[in-house]
Motif scaffolding. Structure first.
Motif, PDB file in Angstrom:
ATOM      1  N   ASN A 110       4.288 -14.162   1.548  1.00  0.00           N
ATOM      2  CA  ASN A 110       5.201 -13.182   2.119  1.00  0.00           C
ATOM      3  C   ASN A 110       6.675 -13.534   1.936  1.00  0.00           C
ATOM      4  OD1 ASN A 110       3.503 -11.131   2.945  1.00  0.00           O
ATOM      5  ND2 ASN A 110       3.011 -12.170   4.857  1.00  0.00           N
ATOM      6  N   GLY A 111       6.931 -14.621   1.262  1.00  0.00           N
ATOM      7  CA  GLY A 111       8.305 -14.910   0.885  1.00  0.00           C
ATOM      8  C   GLY A 111       9.054 -15.804   1.848  1.00  0.00           C
ATOM      9  N   THR A 112      10.052 -16.480   1.318  1.00  0.00           N
ATOM     10  CA  THR A 112      11.011 -17.251   2.112  1.00  0.00           C
ATOM     11  C   THR A 112      12.384 -16.697   1.826  1.00  0.00           C
ATOM     12  OG1 THR A 112       9.709 -19.292   2.059  1.00  0.00           O
ATOM     13  CG2 THR A 112      12.078 -19.499   2.475  1.00  0.00           C
TER      14      THR A 112
ATOM     15  N   ILE B  33      -2.857  -3.935 -18.222  1.00  0.00           N
ATOM     16  CA  ILE B  33      -1.764  -3.333 -17.457  1.00  0.00           C
ATOM     17  C   ILE B  33      -2.148  -3.372 -15.987  1.00  0.00           C
ATOM     18  CG2 ILE B  33      -0.431  -1.236 -17.038  1.00  0.00           C
ATOM     19  CD1 ILE B  33      -1.780  -0.830 -20.181  1.00  0.00           C
ATOM     20  N   THR B  34      -1.273  -3.964 -15.195  1.00  0.00           N
ATOM     21  CA  THR B  34      -1.547  -4.153 -13.782  1.00  0.00           C
ATOM     22  C   THR B  34      -0.406  -3.572 -12.962  1.00  0.00           C
ATOM     23  OG1 THR B  34      -2.576  -6.261 -14.411  1.00  0.00           O
ATOM     24  CG2 THR B  34      -2.249  -5.860 -12.066  1.00  0.00           C
ATOM     25  N   TRP B  35      -0.741  -2.943 -11.864  1.00  0.00           N
ATOM     26  CA  TRP B  35       0.271  -2.371 -10.969  1.00  0.00           C
ATOM     27  C   TRP B  35       0.195  -3.061  -9.613  1.00  0.00           C
ATOM     28  CZ3 TRP B  35       3.880   1.634 -11.781  1.00  0.00           C
ATOM     29  CH2 TRP B  35       3.839   2.225 -13.056  1.00  0.00           C
ATOM     30  N   TYR B  36       1.393  -3.311  -9.076  1.00  0.00           N
ATOM     31  CA  TYR B  36       1.522  -3.934  -7.765  1.00  0.00           C
ATOM     32  C   TYR B  36       2.387  -3.045  -6.867  1.00  0.00           C
ATOM     33  CZ  TYR B  36      -0.309  -8.235  -9.822  1.00  0.00           C
ATOM     34  OH  TYR B  36      -1.109  -9.165 -10.442  1.00  0.00           O
ATOM     35  N   GLN B  37       2.151  -3.177  -5.564  1.00  0.00           N
ATOM     36  CA  GLN B  37       2.904  -2.435  -4.548  1.00  0.00           C
ATOM     37  C   GLN B  37       3.580  -3.446  -3.641  1.00  0.00           C
ATOM     38  OE1 GLN B  37       0.530  -0.990  -1.216  1.00  0.00           O
ATOM     39  NE2 GLN B  37       1.428   1.051  -1.468  1.00  0.00           N
ATOM     40  N   GLN B  38       4.834  -3.192  -3.295  1.00  0.00           N
ATOM     41  CA  GLN B  38       5.537  -4.104  -2.408  1.00  0.00           C
ATOM     42  C   GLN B  38       6.236  -3.349  -1.293  1.00  0.00           C
ATOM     43  OE1 GLN B  38       8.807  -6.412  -4.036  1.00  0.00           O
ATOM     44  NE2 GLN B  38       8.457  -8.063  -2.565  1.00  0.00           N
ATOM     45  N   PHE B  39       5.927  -3.758  -0.050  1.00  0.00           N
ATOM     46  CA  PHE B  39       6.626  -3.245   1.126  1.00  0.00           C
ATOM     47  C   PHE B  39       7.759  -4.206   1.479  1.00  0.00           C
ATOM     48  CE2 PHE B  39       3.772   0.130   1.729  1.00  0.00           C
ATOM     49  CZ  PHE B  39       2.482  -0.331   1.615  1.00  0.00           C
ATOM     50  N   PHE B  46      -1.693  -6.440  -5.279  1.00  0.00           N
ATOM     51  CA  PHE B  46      -2.380  -5.806  -6.390  1.00  0.00           C
ATOM     52  C   PHE B  46      -2.893  -4.429  -5.981  1.00  0.00           C
ATOM     53  CE2 PHE B  46      -5.131  -5.598 -10.058  1.00  0.00           C
ATOM     54  CZ  PHE B  46      -6.291  -5.001  -9.613  1.00  0.00           C
ATOM     55  N   ILE B  47      -2.671  -3.421  -6.869  1.00  0.00           N
ATOM     56  CA  ILE B  47      -3.224  -2.088  -6.631  1.00  0.00           C
ATOM     57  C   ILE B  47      -4.361  -1.805  -7.593  1.00  0.00           C
ATOM     58  CG2 ILE B  47      -2.782   0.386  -6.558  1.00  0.00           C
ATOM     59  CD1 ILE B  47       0.113  -0.127  -6.215  1.00  0.00           C
ATOM     60  N   VAL B  85       7.973  -0.223  -3.223  1.00  0.00           N
ATOM     61  CA  VAL B  85       8.351  -0.444  -4.621  1.00  0.00           C
ATOM     62  C   VAL B  85       7.079  -0.707  -5.411  1.00  0.00           C
ATOM     63  CG1 VAL B  85       9.658  -1.851  -6.241  1.00  0.00           C
ATOM     64  CG2 VAL B  85      10.591  -1.392  -3.961  1.00  0.00           C
ATOM     65  N   TYR B  86       6.969  -0.056  -6.561  1.00  0.00           N
ATOM     66  CA  TYR B  86       5.786  -0.189  -7.406  1.00  0.00           C
ATOM     67  C   TYR B  86       6.187  -0.857  -8.722  1.00  0.00           C
ATOM     68  CZ  TYR B  86       3.492   2.721  -4.012  1.00  0.00           C
ATOM     69  OH  TYR B  86       2.956   3.194  -2.838  1.00  0.00           O
ATOM     70  N   TYR B  87       5.451  -1.903  -9.061  1.00  0.00           N
ATOM     71  CA  TYR B  87       5.745  -2.667 -10.267  1.00  0.00           C
ATOM     72  C   TYR B  87       4.605  -2.525 -11.272  1.00  0.00           C
ATOM     73  CZ  TYR B  87       9.360  -5.199  -7.672  1.00  0.00           C
ATOM     74  OH  TYR B  87      10.474  -5.542  -6.941  1.00  0.00           O
ATOM     75  N   CYS B  88       4.986  -2.326 -12.508  1.00  0.00           N
ATOM     76  CA  CYS B  88       4.051  -2.342 -13.627  1.00  0.00           C
ATOM     77  C   CYS B  88       4.185  -3.692 -14.315  1.00  0.00           C
ATOM     78  CB  CYS B  88       4.432  -1.198 -14.565  1.00  0.00           C
ATOM     79  SG  CYS B  88       3.834  -1.315 -16.240  1.00  0.00           S
TER      80      CYS B  88
END
Lengths: 117, 109
Positions: A110-112, B33-39, B46-47, B85-88
């Protein structure tokens, strides 16, 4: 469920201090990574390790070093912290052997959030 | 290393389908190809992942055309909680994993 634990959620350090960021994963993953994340710049890779005592530079290694003495632990070291190293630091791990680990998802901590004053 | 290009941001309304496209023109034969989601204040998670054609799971679908130079993440009927935020990521034979800048998806009520 894979757990990647970063030792501190928030850290405040002074310029010139030596800083250690610790990351531990509990799934026996071979590969571990350190990223930093800054607004508008996404995630940038600092260093990664594909085995104990093995390390490779990422895109922005300057000012950082790493240590991987045990498989489960990957440490990021700021030898002499500077204000431009204020950032969110993210550790990740994934399964793999010898680096050929595509098709295996990354698991992030979860980060620092490090602030250098 | 395959470089990815995504839109910086997208807005949508609740209940709509959202499609986020990623360009990866120099993708290699072994690359997935992988997609990730970040709050906010969390690490990415991983999505979905695919190699070609279409992949679907309980969260999203991933469409990859035959030339594999792009991919589209499809989120059906988004809700406010999909704001992230969605990352490819193109992930293959290289050990180094480089993320792009990601796409900030904002879902509006």
């Amino acid at each position: 469920d894979v757990k990647v634990t970063q030792s501190s959620r928030y850290l405040v350090k002074r310029t010139g201090e030596k800083v250690f960021l610790e990351c531990v994963q509990d799934m026996d993953h071979e590969n571990m990574f350190w990223y930093r994340q800054d607004p508008g710049l996404g995630l940038r890779l600092i260093y990664f390790s594909y085995d104990v005592k093995m390390k490779e530079k990422g895109d922005i290694p300057e000012g950082y070093s790493v240590s991987r003495e045990k498989k489960e632990r990957f440490s990021l070291i700021l030898e002499s912290a500077s204000t431009n190293q204020t950032s969110m630091y993210l550790c990740a791990s994934r399964k793999g052997a010898g680096g050929a680990s595509y098709n295996s998802p990354l698991h992030f901590g979860n980060g620092t959030r490090l602030t250098v004053t | 290393l395959a470089k990815t290009t995504q839109p910086i941001s997208m807005d949508s309304y609740e209940g709509q389908e959202v499609n986020i496209t990623c360009s990866h023109n120099n993708i290699a034969t072994n690359d997935y190809i992988t997609w990730y989601q970040q709050f906010p204040s969390q690490g990415p998670r991983f999505i979905i992942q695919g190699y070609k054609t279409k992949v679907t799971n309980e969260v999203a679908s991933l469409f990859i055309p035959a030339d594999r130079k792009s991919s589209t993440l499809s989120l059906p009927r988004v809700s406010l909680s999909d704001t992230a935020v969605y990352y490819c990521l193109v992930d293959g034979s290289a050990r180094q994993l480089t993320f792009g800048s990601g796409t900030q998806l904002t879902v509006l009520p």
